[in-house]
Design a protein around this motif. Structure first.
Motif, mmCIF file in Angstrom:
data_model
loop_
_atom_site.group_PDB
_atom_site.id
_atom_site.type_symbol
_atom_site.label_atom_id
_atom_site.label_comp_id
_atom_site.label_asym_id
_atom_site.label_seq_id
_atom_site.Cartn_x
_atom_site.Cartn_y
_atom_site.Cartn_z
ATOM 1 N N VAL A 461 5.228 0.559 -1.838
ATOM 2 C CA VAL A 461 5.251 1.638 -2.828
ATOM 3 C C VAL A 461 4.156 1.413 -3.872
ATOM 4 O O VAL A 461 3.401 2.340 -4.223
ATOM 5 C CB VAL A 461 6.631 1.733 -3.490
ATOM 6 N N ARG A 462 4.047 0.193 -4.353
ATOM 7 C CA ARG A 462 3.049 -0.079 -5.400
ATOM 8 C C ARG A 462 1.629 0.100 -4.886
ATOM 9 O O ARG A 462 0.773 0.690 -5.566
ATOM 10 C CB ARG A 462 3.251 -1.501 -5.936
ATOM 11 N N ARG A 463 1.361 -0.406 -3.701
ATOM 12 C CA ARG A 463 -0.008 -0.275 -3.183
ATOM 13 C C ARG A 463 -0.371 1.185 -2.917
ATOM 14 O O ARG A 463 -1.495 1.616 -3.181
ATOM 15 C CB ARG A 463 -0.168 -1.103 -1.905
ATOM 16 N N LEU A 464 0.575 1.964 -2.399
ATOM 17 C CA LEU A 464 0.297 3.371 -2.131
ATOM 18 C C LEU A 464 0.010 4.138 -3.417
ATOM 19 O O LEU A 464 -0.860 5.013 -3.451
ATOM 20 C CB LEU A 464 1.470 4.028 -1.396
ATOM 21 N N THR A 465 0.732 3.824 -4.470
ATOM 22 C CA THR A 465 0.647 4.632 -5.691
ATOM 23 C C THR A 465 -0.317 4.062 -6.730
ATOM 24 O O THR A 465 -0.743 4.788 -7.628
ATOM 25 C CB THR A 465 2.050 4.758 -6.322
ATOM 26 N N GLU A 466 -0.638 2.787 -6.630
ATOM 27 C CA GLU A 466 -1.558 2.186 -7.599
ATOM 28 C C GLU A 466 -2.998 2.179 -7.108
ATOM 29 O O GLU A 466 -3.927 2.375 -7.902
ATOM 30 C CB GLU A 466 -1.133 0.746 -7.918
ATOM 31 N N GLU A 467 -3.191 1.938 -5.816
ATOM 32 C CA GLU A 467 -4.539 1.883 -5.272
ATOM 33 C C GLU A 467 -5.038 3.312 -5.038
ATOM 34 O O GLU A 467 -4.302 4.159 -4.535
ATOM 35 C CB GLU A 467 -4.569 1.085 -3.970
ATOM 36 N N GLY A 468 -6.248 3.577 -5.368
ATOM 37 C CA GLY A 468 -6.767 4.941 -5.302
ATOM 38 C C GLY A 468 -7.525 5.273 -4.044
ATOM 39 O O GLY A 468 -8.377 6.179 -4.047
ATOM 40 N N ALA A 469 -7.250 4.567 -2.950
ATOM 41 C CA ALA A 469 -7.981 4.807 -1.705
ATOM 42 C C ALA A 469 -7.766 6.235 -1.213
ATOM 43 O O ALA A 469 -6.651 6.761 -1.251
ATOM 44 C CB ALA A 469 -7.533 3.817 -0.635
ATOM 45 N N GLY A 470 -8.838 6.847 -0.697
ATOM 46 C CA GLY A 470 -8.712 8.181 -0.138
ATOM 47 C C GLY A 470 -7.896 8.200 1.130
ATOM 48 O O GLY A 470 -7.225 9.188 1.443
ATOM 49 N N VAL A 471 -7.940 7.095 1.883
ATOM 50 C CA VAL A 471 -7.124 6.941 3.087
ATOM 51 C C VAL A 471 -6.357 5.632 2.974
ATOM 52 O O VAL A 471 -6.953 4.563 2.809
ATOM 53 C CB VAL A 471 -7.991 6.926 4.364
ATOM 54 N N ALA A 472 -5.047 5.717 3.029
ATOM 55 C CA ALA A 472 -4.186 4.528 3.009
ATOM 56 C C ALA A 472 -3.410 4.466 4.318
ATOM 57 O O ALA A 472 -3.001 5.499 4.860
ATOM 58 C CB ALA A 472 -3.223 4.590 1.830
ATOM 59 N N VAL A 473 -3.209 3.270 4.824
ATOM 60 C CA VAL A 473 -2.548 3.081 6.105
ATOM 61 C C VAL A 473 -1.325 2.195 5.945
ATOM 62 O O VAL A 473 -1.405 1.110 5.350
ATOM 63 C CB VAL A 473 -3.502 2.442 7.142
ATOM 64 N N VAL A 474 -0.198 2.671 6.470
ATOM 65 C CA VAL A 474 1.035 1.885 6.503
ATOM 66 C C VAL A 474 1.396 1.652 7.961
ATOM 67 O O VAL A 474 1.609 2.608 8.717
ATOM 68 C CB VAL A 474 2.197 2.607 5.794
ATOM 69 N N VAL A 475 1.420 0.390 8.377
ATOM 70 C CA VAL A 475 1.822 0.026 9.734
ATOM 71 C C VAL A 475 3.190 -0.636 9.636
ATOM 72 O O VAL A 475 3.312 -1.746 9.102
ATOM 73 C CB VAL A 475 0.812 -0.930 10.386
#
Length: 864
Positions: A461-475
């Motif tokens: 949750v923190r990485r998805l919402t804190e990091e501003g990457a245009g593409v985020a990947v959850v495996v």
């Protein structure tokens, strides 16, 4: 069609007896071959193949010579050719079978018509075998046989036969290929059998195309559209084709007994209704009966004559070739399903796309394929996946150098490669885009509101919402709680003023994303349609687009989502697992992005109750198949049967013992098996009095109160999706409607819904005691019973076995006979345990074409 089977020791006598007309029930049984022919003489075998000629074998097949050749001996002297191997396979049976309409023409026609068809069939067989000689007459050299080396051709004997095992006209030729070839270094040795199997399908396509070409020229017949390489003669009524197909009456009766009419159910019924043959009838005696039956159905000799001479035959012109090339190179062509293709695939595509009235020899078909592969519409990749091409020469101990063969080369198209490049470039370049960032207080509040979130879920949750990457990947591995964690991220984004929308391949999965994570969602197809029609409103500016089950999203679909997200400055969140079910079209993008970006990973499986099963599933996911299967076997979770019918019976009996039709689910790969399991399960429900008395008969079967059902068609009007499961609460025969409880919601399936078919032309409502592995994706239940029959893969097995919380069981048997048993001996059954391990060791995962690129030309193409 061309089917292939391994020959067993002693089978040569059976083919020779067929030619001599001396086959008996005792002889067939003692030779270990399935008894399938009508008694009576067939054509004498003929030696064919360059390898046979090199051994002095020509003309009629001699029993001693054939037996010796299949034993790896010189046919004249009995001297061993090459090394004597104890476990040596004698050879292969390549069976070329004419389409049913051609066989009917051959069976009921006069002598002149039969002669024309026989000559065309024989020519097509020889031409297709010529392709096999050029491509598959290969042996191997070096430690462990790592280097392929060209052989001089095939040692083969052709036996032409006229009937199927059911006594229907079926023109086919068995080409018995001895497991021998003379290598370019002057040594005899066994064939590389993998090449035989690899090129058999292409040879079958060439046989069919050549047969159509010759019969169009000689008879002037027209052809139906080509499907999977095969077409039928236009004008032969479907009733005739059905009448001359095996056991049609038995299959129909079985369908009526089951109360269903689907194509999948027909496949099951065919397996269930095998019967023996009539030993007292010869093919010659059958001809008058064939003519009588065909005449009664409107196909007499006069009608046969009228079907010919209607079509004109032409050669290949530039416009036809250009049309074929355009279709092969486009998005719906060779890269529609896979990102790469081989020369074999191109030849098959040419055969499929050639107009029926174009007459071409095999050599010209191959030239079209080669011209295409050398054109600017194709990019040559490295030979094999991520492996350099094999050495092209072999230096022997005596200093001689012999030409060897490179590994099969892979190709792709510039169009697909550019899309792949754009996806990867954007994923890498947008890592510092500062999009989709939530406020720190909103993030902590969303996490605190969910005290059961595990540490790794909180990190997600923190990485998805804190990091501003245009593409985020959850495996996330199966059962790791990806959707639950997405709910917290959604809350943080929305509290920070960000719009969050979601998509998934299946509408059912999209609805689960909406219900479980609170993210308004639709299907990928629906969003892509919106992007085509209303691109501005489909994705809000600076929104967050969550793509669930992203491992099933194709490259072309993902490319559109990437471009749209980039244009709207939206954050693209890809959530999935590339080790579960793969894309149905050209893919590999999710896997490639996950390998290149700092992916967010979830490993803690919270679904399965037992620790040993969580560990076994992890082993299976990572390819340690033998260890995983041993864990299941040690706990009695694997059932092996010699017979597939007994296996299904045992599986359903075990399912019934669970006494939980809703929480215990049967899973199978093939729709035909799903239909069979559902039929057996419902019979038990009916016998136990668990169903209402009144039934409503529909295309998918009979339905009553308390039936478990699966909805097979999306309907926004009713709020239902393909794959939804429910329980029948009420039926109204007068209104032709069914009330179903779908996840606690009452849905009335009216006559409009029930009357329509789905995209596969199947029924809108089916029984839901058993489902396919794809329908089970994303589902959680109490217990599963998994039928391990069909073309399985590691991804399929992992997905199916990870659905049940308390227990998951595997049921396996050796492969069932397929359509080959219509006209050919069945191979000896393999070991079911070995077959299961081999099937689950195969990966169906896709790889980007870019990831197998190694050629300088590719780099030039990508720079365009």
């Amino acid at each position: 069609m061309l089917s292939i089977g391994k020959l067993a020791t002693g089978q040569a006598d059976y083919y020779l007896e067929q030619a001599q007309g001396s086959v008996t029930r005792a002889g067939a049984v003692s030779s270990g071959v399935e008894d399938y022919y009508l008694g009576g003489p067939e054509a004498s075998g003929e030696w064919i193949g360059a390898g046979a000629e090199a051994l002095g074998l020509t003309g009629k097949v001699d029993a001693t010579a054939l037996t010796r050749a299949l034993s790896g001996q010189h046919p004249a002297t009995g001297e061993a050719l090459g090394r004597v191997l104890s476990a040596r396979v004698p050879g292969f049976d390549l069976t070329f079978s004419a389409p049913k309409s051609v066989s009917v023409f051959f069976g009921v026609g006069d002598d002149k018509l039969r002669a024309v068809i026989r000559a065309a069939h024989d020519r097509a067989v020889l031409d297709a075998l010529g392709y096999m000689e050029r491509e598959a007459a290969v042996t191997r050299r070096g430690p462990g046989g790592v280097r392929p080396i060209a052989g001089n051709g095939l040692v083969a004997a052709a036996f032409r036969h006229r009937t199927s095992r059911a006594g229907d006209p079926q023109l086919h030729t068995h080409v018995l290929v001895a497991n021998l070839t003379l290598g370019a270094d002057g040594r005899w040795s066994t064939l590389d059998g993998r090449r035989i199997y690899a090129h058999a399908k292409t040879a079958g396509y060439l046989y069919e195309a050549r047969l159509r070409s010759l019969l169009s020229r000689e008879l002037g017949v027209e052809w139906t559209p080509v499907r999977n390489g095969i077409a039928d003669i236009v004008g032969v009524p479907p009733t005739v084709l059905r009448a001359f197909s095996r056991r049609r009456a038995d299959i129909k009766a079985e369908l009526e007994r089951r109360g269903t009419t689907s194509a999948a159910a027909a496949q099951v019924a065919a397996l269930q209704t095998r019967r023996g043959k009539d030993y007292g009838v010869t093919p010659e005696q059958l001809v008058p009966e064939w003519r009588r039956r065909a005449g009664e159905l409107g196909l007499d000799l006069e009608r046969l004559g009228m079907l010919g001479r209607h079509a004109s035959v032409r050669g290949l012109d530039a416009e036809i070739e250009r049309s074929i090339v355009e279709r092969m190179a486009g998005p719906s062509g060779l890269t529609h399903r896979r990102s790469t293709f081989t020369r074999r695939d191109v030849i098959q595509a040419v055969c499929e796309r050639l107009p029926a009235d174009v007459s071409l020899p095999v050599a010209q078909i191959e030239r079209i394929a080669d011209h295409f592969l050398e054109s600017e519409r194709v990019v040559a990749l490295a030979a094999g996946e991520r492996r350099p091409a094999r050495d092209r020469v072999l230096r022997l101990r005596d200093g001689r150098v012999v030409a060897t063969l490179p590994s099969e080369r892979l190709y792709s198209t510039p169009e697909l490669l550019r899309l792949e490049r754009r996806i990867i470039e954007y994923a890498l370049e947008s890592q510092d885009a500062e999009v989709g960032v939530a406020r720190a207080r909103a993030i902590e509040r969303a996490i605190a509101a969910r005290p059961t979130l595990a540490s790794e879920q909180g990190t997600m949750v923190r990485r998805l919402t804190e990091e501003g990457a245009g593409v985020a990947v959850v495996v996330g591995e199966a059962g790791t709680g990806k959707t639950f964690a997405l709910g917290a991220a959604r809350e943080a984004w929305e509290a920070s003023g960000r719009r969050v929308i979601g998509v998934a391949i299946a509408r059912r999965a999209a609805r689960e994303l909406e219900l479980d994570a609170g993210i308004p969602s639709t299907s990928v197809a629906a969003l892509l349609d919106q992007l085509r029609r209303r691109p501005v409103s489909a994705i809000p500016m600076r929104a967050v687009l969550v793509v669930d089950e992203a491992g099933m999203v194709s490259t072309r679909q993902l490319a559109v989502l990437v471009e749209s997200a980039a244009a709207r400055r939206a954050k693209l969140v890809l959530v999935g697992d590339h080790r579960q079910l793969a894309e149905l079209e050209a893919g590999g993008a999710f896997r490639a992005i996950a390998a290149r970006l700092p992916a967010i990973e979830l490993h803690e499986n919270r679904r399965q109750v037992d620790g040993w099963e969580r560990a076994a599933l992890a082993q299976l996911r990572h390819g340690s198949v033998e260890q995983a299967l041993q864990s299941y076997d040690d706990r009695g979770r694997i059932v092996i049967k010699d017979d597939a019918v007994d296996l299904r019976r045992q599986l359903v009996a075990d399912w019934w013992s669970a006494r939980d039709p809703e929480g215990a689910v049967m899973i199978a790969y093939r729709r035909a098996d799903v239909v069979d399991l559902n039929g057996r399960a419902r019979a038990l429900m009916r016998a136990a009095g668990a169903l209402g008395e009144t039934e409503l008969r529909l295309p998918g079967g009979a339905f009553a109160v308390n039936d478990r059902v699966t909805l097979r068609r999306n309907d926004p009007r009713l709020g239902v999706s393909n794959g939804d499961r429910g329980i029948v609460l009420a039926i109204d025969p007068a209104a032709h409607s069914v009330d179903v409880d779908v996840g606690g919601q009452l849905v009335q399936l009216d006559s409009a819904y029930l009357a329509r078919t789905n995209s596969r032309n199947g029924p809108s409502l089916a029984h839901g005691y058993a489902i396919t592995g794809h329908a089970a994706q994303g589902m959680t239940c109490r217990e599963t019973f998994v039928l391990a029959l069909g073309p399985l893969s590691r991804e399929w097995g992992y997905t199916a076995l990870s659905r049940g919380r308390e227990a998951n069981r595997l049921y396996a048997a050796a492969s069932e006979p397929d359509e080959r048993s219509e006209y050919a001996p069945t191979e000896l059954r393999s070991d079911a345990r070995q077959e299961l391990a081999a099937a689950l060791s195969r990966s169906a995962g896709q790889t980007l074409a870019s990831d197998v690129a190694r050629e300088p030309r590719l780099q030039r193409e990508l720079e365009l």
